[in-house]
Scaffold this active site. Structure first.
Site: not given
Ligand code: DGT
Ligand code: MG
Length: 339
Positions: A204, A206, A263
């Site tokens: 992902d 962040d 995120d």
């Protein structure tokens, strides 16, 4: 005959947060084996065993050269009986029999596939396996009720399991910066997670968002989310933690976008240094920092604050360097937190 030998013995600190761990791993054969067993333990909710394997793997990552003999490991911390057995197997046979049989087991394969669905944890995967569901095809035809996250995760399974590249992370960073600029001028965006540690790919991206004026960040997250939504970037979002964006990538020929997990965390400026430290990782480095703080310093560290239990007060910090100093640790830059 007389042989003069030079034997290099490693000397390594026992907490991962006392060590410098770069991405340059000289023992990937060993760390891959130990990491797989750690992952398997975590997938089976055996957290203690998982941490033990993670600590052993992290220790091997920190060694400056390749290990070729068990004798080099004498006196090293973090290596329990089980980890040593796995290492010995790899050194002697090239592979660990336990790792090989785990990899081939029906249960491990199913746990990997099912927890690869965004929104599916080890417990859900275990329940499905007990009901005879081992893969996506069986899940799709099972009539199981999926929540919103899981439906989305299943729909974008391939995209979300494709590693995110640094170029994609940078492109998403620009989108997030634009979002933040449009809703509150002066806001700052910092890249955290694995990419801040220098990793070239991630599961992902962040980001940490703040504003230099304390209090201005209140209510920022819903505004940023609404902006991303209005621009058509948002595919799915959940306010607690996980969200993902579609990243417009014109080079892909089959479709012009792909789903990427992102995120976003908003932090008040007074907590920003703690948030940056807490969200940069690695996960084991963070866990070890908190263990060091508690066990060695009688302090409690979180991604919001540092509390000194002896002085009974919060310790303020505006940089990561200050936090390491409070903890009595040598400063470790992000690129050396890859434990
Ligand atoms: P990746 O994304 O697989 O390349 O690896 P990382 O290191 O970016 O890991 P990730 O994205 O799961 O999490 C980023 C960092 O944030 C991680 O290294 C430690 C921290 N972190 C992860 N989950 C949580 C959480 O639930 N709460 C807090 N406070 N920190 C977390
Ligand atoms: Mg990450």
């Amino acid at each position: 005959h007389r042989h003069k030998l030079q034997v290099a013995l490693f000397s390594v600190s026992s907490y991962a947060c006392q060590r410098r761990t770069t991405l340059d791993n000289h023992n990937s054969n060993l760390t891959d084996a130990l990491s797989l067993l750690a992952e398997n333990a975590e997938l089976n909710n055996e957290d203690g065993r998982g941490v033990a394997f993670r600590r052993a793997a992290a220790l091997m990552k920190a060694l400056p050269t390749q290990v070729i003999s068990m004798s080099q490991l004498r006196g090293l911390p973090c290596l329990g009986e089980h980890s040593l057995r796995v290492i010995k197997d790899v050194l002697e046979n090239g592979v660990s029999s336990e790792v090989e049989s785990t990899k081939q087991s029906k249960r491990y394969k199913a746990l990997k596939i099912l927890t690869g669905i965004f929104g599916v944890g080890a417990k859900t995967a275990d329940r499905w396996i007990r009901e005879g569901i081992y893969n996506l095809e069986q899940l799709r035809h099972s009539g199981q009720t999926l929540n919103r996250a899981q439906k989305s995760g299943l729909e974008h399974y391939d995209d979300l399991n494709e590693p995110v590249t640094k170029a994609e992370a940078d492109a998403i960073g620009e989108i997030v910066q634009k979002a933040v600029d449009s809703v509150l001028t002066g806001s700052q965006v910092a890249l955290t997670g694995g990419f801040r540690r220098g990793k070239l790919t991630g599961h992902d991206v962040d980001f940490l968002i703040t504003h230099p004026e304390e209090g201005k960040e209140v209510g920022l997250m819903p505004k940023v989310v609404a902006w991303l939504e209005s621009q058509g970037f948002l595919l799915y979002q959940k306010t607690t933690r996980n969200s993902y964006l579609e990243s417009k990538d014109e080079t892909a020929s089959h479709k012009i976008w792909r789903a990427v997990r992102v995120d976003l965390v908003v932090s008040p400026i007074s907590q920003f240094a703690f948030a940056v430290l807490g969200w940069t990782g690695s996960k084991l480095f963070e866990r070890e920092l908190r263990r060091w703080a508690g066990h060695e310093k009688n302090m409690s560290l979180s991604s919001h604050a540092l509390f000194d239990n002896t002085q009974n007060k919060y310790l303020r910090a505006t940089s990561e360097e200050e936090i390491f100093a409070y903890l009595g640790l040598e400063y470790i830059p992000p690129s050396e937190r890859n434990a």
